[in-house]
Design an enzyme around this catalytic site. Structure first.
Site, PDB file in Angstrom:
ATOM      1  N   LYS A  44      -6.239  -8.643   5.636  1.00 47.25           N
ATOM      2  CA  LYS A  44      -4.975  -7.886   5.713  1.00 47.25           C
ATOM      3  C   LYS A  44      -4.382  -7.985   7.120  1.00 47.25           C
ATOM      4  O   LYS A  44      -3.378  -7.347   7.434  1.00 47.25           O
ATOM      5  CB  LYS A  44      -5.218  -6.401   5.382  1.00 47.25           C
ATOM      6  N   LYS A  46      -5.541  -6.663   9.663  1.00 48.05           N
ATOM      7  CA  LYS A  46      -5.569  -5.294  10.189  1.00 48.05           C
ATOM      8  C   LYS A  46      -6.809  -5.156  11.057  1.00 48.05           C
ATOM      9  O   LYS A  46      -7.924  -5.340  10.592  1.00 48.05           O
ATOM     10  CB  LYS A  46      -5.635  -4.311   9.019  1.00 48.05           C
TER      11      LYS A  46
HETATM   12  N1  C2G Z   1      -0.995   7.316   4.609  1.00 50.36           N
HETATM   13  C1  C2G Z   1      -0.166   8.430   4.505  1.00 50.36           C
HETATM   14  N2  C2G Z   1       0.430   8.914   5.617  1.00 50.36           N
HETATM   15  C2  C2G Z   1       0.209   8.339   6.823  1.00 50.36           C
HETATM   16  C3  C2G Z   1      -0.636   7.222   6.940  1.00 50.36           C
HETATM   17  C4  C2G Z   1      -1.246   6.720   5.801  1.00 50.36           C
HETATM   18  O1  C2G Z   1       0.050   8.967   3.397  1.00 50.36           O
HETATM   19  N3  C2G Z   1       0.842   8.861   7.927  1.00 50.36           N
HETATM   20  C5  C2G Z   1      -1.611   6.800   3.382  1.00 50.36           C
HETATM   21  C6  C2G Z   1      -1.215   5.359   3.072  1.00 50.36           C
HETATM   22  O2  C2G Z   1       0.047   5.311   2.416  1.00 50.36           O
HETATM   23  C7  C2G Z   1      -2.366   4.932   2.163  1.00 50.36           C
HETATM   24  C8  C2G Z   1      -3.566   5.723   2.714  1.00 50.36           C
HETATM   25  O3  C2G Z   1      -3.018   6.773   3.536  1.00 50.36           O
HETATM   26  O4  C2G Z   1      -2.112   5.340   0.825  1.00 50.36           O
HETATM   27  C9  C2G Z   1      -4.476   4.871   3.559  1.00 50.36           C
HETATM   28  O5  C2G Z   1      -3.688   4.276   4.574  1.00 50.36           O
HETATM   29  P1  C2G Z   1      -4.354   3.059   5.410  1.00 50.36           P
HETATM   30  O6  C2G Z   1      -5.691   3.486   5.873  1.00 50.36           O
HETATM   31  O7  C2G Z   1      -3.324   2.577   6.380  1.00 50.36           O
HETATM   32  O8  C2G Z   1      -4.559   1.997   4.232  1.00 50.36           O
HETATM   33  P2  C2G Z   1      -3.953   0.515   4.167  1.00 50.36           P
HETATM   34  O9  C2G Z   1      -4.399  -0.270   5.331  1.00 50.36           O
HETATM   35  O10 C2G Z   1      -2.510   0.680   3.887  1.00 50.36           O
HETATM   36  O11 C2G Z   1      -4.758  -0.094   2.918  1.00 50.36           O
HETATM   37  O12 C2G Z   1      -5.309  -1.929  -1.379  1.00 50.36           O
HETATM   38  C10 C2G Z   1      -4.589  -0.989  -0.611  1.00 50.36           C
HETATM   39  C11 C2G Z   1      -4.961  -1.084   0.839  1.00 50.36           C
HETATM   40  O13 C2G Z   1      -6.354  -1.020   1.010  1.00 50.36           O
HETATM   41  C12 C2G Z   1      -4.291   0.028   1.625  1.00 50.36           C
END
Ligand code: C2G
Length: 147
Positions: A44, A46
């Site tokens: 990703k 990331k």
């Molecule tokens: N999230 C949120 N508010 C934030 C930050 C994150 O609601 N201020 C939510 C994101 O929308 C997501 C969850 O928290 O639903 C996890 O976010 P991340 O850890 O950034 O996950 P991500 O890297 O987006 O991975 O297959 C899907 C991926 O694994 C998602």
């Protein structure tokens, strides 16, 4: 029993992560969370501050979470839905539309992100503070100050 599924990296666990898990759980009775492995995050593009084993242990300790599983690829979601008997798939709305292909298998819900907080923001914010602090450290103390 209504079962809910969500996924994430959950690096530097913060209030935005907590709120999405709390709200996801509130849609059902049992919450399964897929936590992205370090290898999957590399896919990703990331970069995480914390390794997978710490991130999944923290997620497992959250009282809204009933089961945490590794997320190793983009393709596992349908199998996870079937294996866990999932009724509702939940993601933050930064992903809106991206997982609509799951609609034949379960309800798909995108919830509003929590504003003004992100793992990236925490990391870059600290880096900025560190720079400011080190700059302040280097400034000569003004000799005219009485203290
Ligand atoms: N999230 C949120 N508010 C934030 C930050 C994150 O609601 N201020 C939510 C994101 O929308 C997501 C969850 O928290 O639903 C996890 O976010 P991340 O850890 O950034 O996950 P991500 O890297 O987006 O991975 O297959 C899907 C991926 O694994 C998602």
């Amino acid at each position: 029993m209504k079962k809910v599924l969500t996924y994430g990296t959950f690096d530097l666990f913060h209030i935005g992560h907590l709120k999405i898990l709390e709200r996801a759980k509130s849609l059902g009775d049992y919450l399964v969370v897929g936590v992205s492995t370090d290898e999957f995050n590399a896919l990703k593009n990331k970069k995480c501050a914390l390794p997978y084993w710490q991130r999944i242990e923290i997620v497992r300790a959250i009282r809204f979470v009933d089961k945490a599983i590794p997320e190793t690829n983009w393709e596992q979601k349908i199998a996870d839905i079937k294996e866990n008997g999932i009724d509702i798939f939940v993601m933050g709305d930064d992903w809106v539309g991206r997982f609509d292909f799951l609609k034949p298998h379960c309800k798909v819900v995108y919830l509003p992100r929590t504003p003004d907080i992100s793992s990236t923001g925490i990391k870059t914010g600290l880096a900025a503070d560190k720079d400011n602090f080190s700059r302040a450290d280097r400034l000569p103390s003004p000799s005219f100050l009485p203290w």
